[in-house]
Scaffold this motif. Structure first.
Motif, PDB file in Angstrom:
ATOM      1  N   GLN A 141       0.820  -1.216   0.000  1.00 33.55           N
ATOM      2  CA  GLN A 141       0.000   0.000   0.000  1.00 33.55           C
ATOM      3  C   GLN A 141       0.853   1.266   0.000  1.00 33.55           C
ATOM      4  OE1 GLN A 141      -3.602  -0.397   2.628  1.00 33.55           O
ATOM      5  NE2 GLN A 141      -2.347  -1.941   3.633  1.00 33.55           N
ATOM      6  N   ASP A 144      -0.615   5.114  -4.375  1.00 30.94           N
ATOM      7  CA  ASP A 144      -2.061   5.177  -4.577  1.00 30.94           C
ATOM      8  C   ASP A 144      -2.355   5.968  -5.849  1.00 30.94           C
ATOM      9  OD1 ASP A 144      -4.825   6.699  -4.022  1.00 30.94           O
ATOM     10  OD2 ASP A 144      -4.816   4.817  -2.902  1.00 30.94           O
ATOM     11  N   THR A 200      -6.899   3.361   5.919  1.00 32.08           N
ATOM     12  CA  THR A 200      -6.009   2.350   6.490  1.00 32.08           C
ATOM     13  C   THR A 200      -6.464   1.938   7.881  1.00 32.08           C
ATOM     14  OG1 THR A 200      -4.190   3.394   5.267  1.00 32.08           O
ATOM     15  CG2 THR A 200      -3.591   1.800   6.939  1.00 32.08           C
TER      16      THR A 200
END
Length: 271
Positions: A141, A144, A200
């Protein structure tokens, strides 16, 4: 005038309908279980109690889970914000071959479903020996596509003359970014940071796959575990645990909601 009043009333109904579950959750966490059973639809107790919060705090190591969730959210937010800033800066102010193709390819990654990348990411994290670690949750992650798009739009709203004047003064690219451009897009940076942090913080499925030890759990996993332990009957305690889990994201969004709305409204100003 009538149409405006009717539209305002409709928006008020939608707001009440949306906020009711959240208000009920907070109110139920302050009621006794007897009060919840006797008057389940009331939003606020006649007599408030903190017994459910004390029970949750002693039965589950919530402090540890809060720290775990905070560190995962902080690392992912910082990484996504950093990569989004650098990529958006390059796409906005540098000319290179294949720029538009690469930009739209990155943007398309925002529309790839999680289920399509779940197994390859899990195998990668497992082979790197990062299961049950913060880094294992954060590793897939670190960038993005949507963040790159929104920051690119923010950079493109900055007058090009600011950038050209700094270049004429022979200011380095990183100094231009830090001292000239970032102060001008600060609201967009704050909005993206809050969105990345909240997303998150609330993530459940990917941390559930990676975190194998109870001591490394994040709050959404701990909340599900606590609900299972209570057997779905101790409503007050479950609502207290849900309130503790939701408190920080709610406060963060409340403080930055104007910047978030402005960022999405301005994302379509320049293509």
């Amino acid at each position: 005038m009538f149409e405006a009043g009717a539209l305002g009333f409709l928006f008020l109904l939608v707001a009440v309908w949306t906020a009711f579950p959240m208000l009920w959750m907070i109110g139920a966490s302050l009621k006794t279980n007897v009060a919840i059973s006797n008057d389940p639809l009331s939003l606020w107790p006649a007599r408030s109690t903190l017994e459910h919060y004390r029970y949750v705090w002693t039965q589950v190591p919530f402090a540890r889970y809060i720290v775990n969730t905070f560190w995962v959210s902080l690392i992912v937010t910082a990484a996504k914000l950093g990569t989004s800033v650098l990529a958006a800066y390059a796409f906005s102010f540098y000319r290179f071959r294949g720029r538009e193709v690469l930009f739209y390819a990155l943007l398309l990654t925002a529309f790839v479903p999680f289920t399509a990348t779940m197994i390859p990411n899990y195998l990668l994290v497992a082979r790197l020996g990062l299961l049950s670690s913060v880094l294992g949750v954060a590793l897939p992650q670190l960038a993005d596509g949507l963040g790159i798009f929104l920051l690119r739009q923010a950079f493109r709203s900055v007058p090009l003359s600011f950038y050209e004047a700094a270049r004429m003064e022979r200011v380095g690219p990183l100094r231009i970014l830090w001292h000239v451009l970032l102060p001008l897009v600060r609201p967009s940076l704050a909005a993206l940071a809050i969105l990345f942090f909240i997303n998150t913080w609330n993530e459940y499925f990917w941390p559930f796959l990676i975190l194998k030890e109870k001591s490394s759990y994040t709050l959404p996993i701990a909340l599900q575990m606590f609900t299972n332990l209570e057997g779905g009957t101790n409503w007050g305690a479950m609502m207290a645990a849900s309130t503790l889990t939701s408190l920080l994201p709610l406060l963060a969004y409340a403080l930055a909601q104007r910047q978030i709305i402005e960022t999405f409204l301005h994302s379509g100003v320049k293509g």
